[in-house]
Design a protein around this motif. Sequence first.
Motif, PDB file in Angstrom:
ATOM      1  N   SER A 121       0.861  -1.185   0.000  1.00 56.25           N
ATOM      2  CA  SER A 121       0.000   0.000   0.000  1.00 56.25           C
ATOM      3  C   SER A 121       0.892   1.228   0.000  1.00 56.25           C
ATOM      4  N   GLY A 122       0.482   2.248   0.747  1.00 59.76           N
ATOM      5  CA  GLY A 122       1.275   3.459   0.834  1.00 59.76           C
ATOM      6  C   GLY A 122       0.491   4.552   1.519  1.00 59.76           C
ATOM      7  N   GLY A 123       1.169   5.638   1.830  1.00 56.62           N
ATOM      8  CA  GLY A 123       0.539   6.765   2.495  1.00 56.62           C
ATOM      9  C   GLY A 123      -0.049   7.733   1.487  1.00 56.62           C
ATOM     10  N   VAL A 124      -1.331   8.057   1.651  1.00 59.02           N
ATOM     11  CA  VAL A 124      -1.979   9.009   0.758  1.00 59.02           C
ATOM     12  C   VAL A 124      -2.301  10.306   1.489  1.00 59.02           C
ATOM     13  N   ILE A 125      -2.438  11.349   0.724  1.00 60.09           N
ATOM     14  CA  ILE A 125      -2.792  12.666   1.263  1.00 60.09           C
ATOM     15  C   ILE A 125      -4.314  12.814   1.203  1.00 60.09           C
ATOM     16  N   VAL A 126      -4.912  13.128   2.336  1.00 62.55           N
ATOM     17  CA  VAL A 126      -6.362  13.333   2.404  1.00 62.55           C
ATOM     18  C   VAL A 126      -6.609  14.771   2.863  1.00 62.55           C
ATOM     19  N   ALA A 127      -7.483  15.463   2.170  1.00 65.61           N
ATOM     20  CA  ALA A 127      -7.773  16.859   2.521  1.00 65.61           C
ATOM     21  C   ALA A 127      -9.191  17.225   2.119  1.00 65.61           C
ATOM     22  N   LYS A 128      -9.688  18.325   2.672  1.00 64.53           N
ATOM     23  CA  LYS A 128     -10.985  18.867   2.267  1.00 64.53           C
ATOM     24  C   LYS A 128     -10.817  19.872   1.133  1.00 64.53           C
ATOM     25  N   ASP A 129      -9.714  20.580   1.159  1.00 64.50           N
ATOM     26  CA  ASP A 129      -9.412  21.570   0.128  1.00 64.50           C
ATOM     27  C   ASP A 129      -8.948  20.841  -1.136  1.00 64.50           C
ATOM     28  N   ASP A 183      -4.898  20.862   7.942  1.00 62.50           N
ATOM     29  CA  ASP A 183      -5.208  21.030   6.521  1.00 62.50           C
ATOM     30  C   ASP A 183      -5.248  19.704   5.767  1.00 62.50           C
ATOM     31  N   ALA A 184      -4.504  18.709   6.256  1.00 64.15           N
ATOM     32  CA  ALA A 184      -4.440  17.421   5.560  1.00 64.15           C
ATOM     33  C   ALA A 184      -4.101  16.313   6.552  1.00 64.15           C
ATOM     34  N   TRP A 185      -4.452  15.103   6.164  1.00 63.46           N
ATOM     35  CA  TRP A 185      -4.196  13.901   6.963  1.00 63.46           C
ATOM     36  C   TRP A 185      -3.485  12.912   6.053  1.00 63.46           C
ATOM     37  N   VAL A 186      -2.402  12.307   6.537  1.00 61.27           N
ATOM     38  CA  VAL A 186      -1.691  11.297   5.754  1.00 61.27           C
ATOM     39  C   VAL A 186      -1.866   9.950   6.435  1.00 61.27           C
TER      40      VAL A 186
END
Length: 258
Positions: A121-129, A183-186
């Motif tokens: 898998s891997g780490g993804v960037i999650v954001a509302k913006d 601002d974001a969650w990884v």
Amino acid sequence: MKLLKSISKSLTLALAATALCLGAQARTFDEVKKDGKIIIATEGQFAPFNYFQGAKLTGFEVEVAEAVAAKMGVKVEWKALSFDALLTGLRQDRWDMVIASHGITEERAKAVTFTEPHYCSGGVIVAKDPAIHAAKDLSGKVISVQTGTTYLENVKKVSNVKEIKNFPQDTDARAALASGRVDAWVTDRFVAKQALDANPGSGMKIGDFLFIERIASAVAKGNTSLAAEVNKALAAIQADGSYAAISKKWFNEDIRCK
């Protein structure tokens, strides 16, 4: 006589210390097999990989570990505790194996012996913006991640991040984004996907991968006999179709490393 007593006392203490060290050694596969059970530790807070449904521990990794143990001819005794204590307890021989979505890294491999990976898998960037979707977009932003993870390690490598907020549990890191504190969650790609599927109105969107990694269980450093049996059992469930069935149940796809 005093010298003799002193020597005798020192020898007794030395033998006791040696016995204590020997007693703390990791169990070989033969010892696990003789006992009839393998003690496996996980976090229990990382859905859909390992988490509690009420009092029941479940998830993709829990089912994979149970299937591996069955191939090895032993039952599982589960331990659940905080993520950052899992590998520490393994090094203290408090359990035989850890399966909790640990990415294989050089630093971790100095302290434990990893088995073959049970998924990639891997780490993804999650954001509302919607403007935050790639690594370059994290510049000047506040990011949430879980303590002790490869997500934290890789966010630290990103240039010009304003602040990194790390939390004991990944669900706390997600909540920080949901409430607008960051601002974001990884996090892991599959964790993010399940979280967004379960909360379609959250406004969160999955962006790019920040990094790719192979995920494996771990045994005590140098416990090659147990690692070899785990690897053999993992290969067996991947060959007989049971791994694919578990994977498709949880993700609707086969997530083994290609």
